[in-house]
Design a protein around this motif. Structure first.
Motif, short mmCIF file in Angstrom:
data_model
loop_
_atom_site.label_atom_id
_atom_site.label_comp_id
_atom_site.label_asym_id
_atom_site.label_seq_id
_atom_site.Cartn_x
_atom_site.Cartn_y
_atom_site.Cartn_z
N MET A 72 21.52 2.16 61.60
CA MET A 72 21.23 2.02 63.02
C MET A 72 20.62 3.29 63.61
O MET A 72 19.78 3.20 64.51
CB MET A 72 22.52 1.71 63.81
CG MET A 72 22.97 0.28 63.76
SD MET A 72 24.63 0.03 64.47
CE MET A 72 24.60 0.98 65.96
N ALA A 73 21.04 4.43 63.11
CA ALA A 73 20.50 5.70 63.62
C ALA A 73 19.01 5.79 63.35
O ALA A 73 18.27 6.44 64.10
CB ALA A 73 21.23 6.88 62.97
N ARG A 74 18.56 5.13 62.31
CA ARG A 74 17.13 5.14 61.97
C ARG A 74 16.41 3.93 62.56
O ARG A 74 15.27 4.02 62.96
CB ARG A 74 16.97 5.14 60.46
CG ARG A 74 15.53 5.31 60.07
CD ARG A 74 15.33 5.55 58.61
NE ARG A 74 14.02 6.08 58.34
CZ ARG A 74 12.88 5.47 58.64
NH1 ARG A 74 12.89 4.33 59.26
NH2 ARG A 74 11.73 6.03 58.35
N GLU A 75 17.10 2.79 62.60
CA GLU A 75 16.50 1.55 63.09
C GLU A 75 17.54 0.79 63.91
O GLU A 75 18.47 0.21 63.35
CB GLU A 75 16.03 0.70 61.89
CG GLU A 75 15.56 -0.70 62.25
CD GLU A 75 14.52 -0.71 63.35
OE1 GLU A 75 14.80 -1.28 64.42
OE2 GLU A 75 13.42 -0.15 63.13
N PRO A 76 17.40 0.81 65.24
CA PRO A 76 18.39 0.19 66.12
C PRO A 76 18.67 -1.29 65.85
O PRO A 76 19.74 -1.79 66.17
CB PRO A 76 17.80 0.38 67.53
CG PRO A 76 16.91 1.58 67.39
CD PRO A 76 16.34 1.51 66.00
N ALA A 77 17.73 -2.00 65.23
CA ALA A 77 17.93 -3.43 64.95
C ALA A 77 19.15 -3.67 64.06
O ALA A 77 19.71 -4.77 64.05
CB ALA A 77 16.68 -4.02 64.30
N PHE A 78 19.58 -2.66 63.33
CA PHE A 78 20.74 -2.81 62.46
C PHE A 78 22.03 -3.06 63.24
O PHE A 78 23.02 -3.50 62.68
CB PHE A 78 20.89 -1.61 61.52
CG PHE A 78 20.03 -1.71 60.29
CD1 PHE A 78 20.53 -2.23 59.11
CD2 PHE A 78 18.71 -1.29 60.33
CE1 PHE A 78 19.72 -2.34 57.99
CE2 PHE A 78 17.90 -1.39 59.21
CZ PHE A 78 18.41 -1.92 58.02
N GLU A 79 21.99 -2.79 64.54
CA GLU A 79 23.17 -3.06 65.37
C GLU A 79 23.55 -4.54 65.29
O GLU A 79 24.73 -4.89 65.37
CB GLU A 79 22.91 -2.65 66.82
CG GLU A 79 24.15 -2.81 67.69
CD GLU A 79 23.95 -2.28 69.09
OE1 GLU A 79 24.93 -2.33 69.85
OE2 GLU A 79 22.84 -1.83 69.43
N THR A 80 22.58 -5.40 65.08
CA THR A 80 22.87 -6.84 64.98
C THR A 80 23.71 -7.18 63.75
O THR A 80 24.25 -8.27 63.65
CB THR A 80 21.57 -7.68 64.94
OG1 THR A 80 20.83 -7.33 63.76
CG2 THR A 80 20.72 -7.44 66.18
N LEU A 81 23.81 -6.23 62.81
CA LEU A 81 24.59 -6.47 61.59
C LEU A 81 26.01 -5.93 61.67
O LEU A 81 26.78 -6.08 60.72
CB LEU A 81 23.89 -5.81 60.39
CG LEU A 81 22.51 -6.32 60.04
CD1 LEU A 81 21.96 -5.56 58.84
CD2 LEU A 81 22.53 -7.82 59.76
#
Length: 127
Positions: A72-81
Motif C-alpha cells: 500500500m505504501a507504494r500503491e494505494p490500491a492495495f488497501e482494497t486487499l
C-alpha cells in the motif's frame, strides 16, 4: 542464468499454491483446511513477489497484513486487499495445527479463501 525475473519465480510458486487450493476441494475427499492454507500461501507469495519486483525490502514473515501495508505504501490500491489479508492471514497457522477453540473451515469457507487469493493475484498482476 535464468531470463525469468525474480518475482516471476514467486508468482509461479503462488500459482502452484492456488492450483493446490483448488485441487484440495476435489469431489472425492475435499480438504477445505488445506485449501485455505494454500490460498494463504498463494496470497503471501504474490505480495512478496510484488515487493521484490519493486525493490521494497521486507521481513520474511507470513503476516499478510504487514505485507499488504508495505504494498500500500507504494500503491494505494492495495488497501482494497486489507480485508482479504486479514482473513487469509489466519489460515497460515490455524488450519495446519490442532488449536484449541478453532474450527476447521468448511467447503464454502475454502471457496471464499480461494476467491480472496485470486483477488490478491489479480491486483498484483495489474499493478
Amino acid at each position: 542464468m535464468s531470463d525469468v525475473s525474480p518475482e516471476r519465480d514467486w508468482f509461479e510458486k503462488a500459482d502452484q499454491d492456488l492450483d493446490m487450493a483448488r485441487r484440495a476441494l476435489g469431489p472425492e475427499k475435499p480438504l477445505p483446511g488445506m485449501a485455505c492454507y494454500h490460498a494463504q500461501q498463494c496470497a503471501e507469495k504474490y505480495l512478496k513477489g510484488y515487493l521484490i519486483a519493486h525493490s521494497v525490502p521486507f521481513r520474511f514473515v507470513h503476516d499478510l497484513v504487514y505485507l499488504t501495508q508495505l504494498c500500500m505504501a507504494r500503491e494505494p490500491a492495495f488497501e482494497t486487499l486489507m480485508s482479504a489479508a486479514e482473513i487469509l492471514g489466519e489460515y497460515g497457522t490455524t488450519v495446519r495445527y490442532p488449536m484449541e477453540g478453532s474450527e476447521d473451515p468448511d467447503v464454502e469457507t475454502a471457496k471464499e479463501a480461494i476467491r480472496l487469493a485470486e483477488q490478491v493475484a489479480a491486483l498484483v498482476v495489474q499493478s
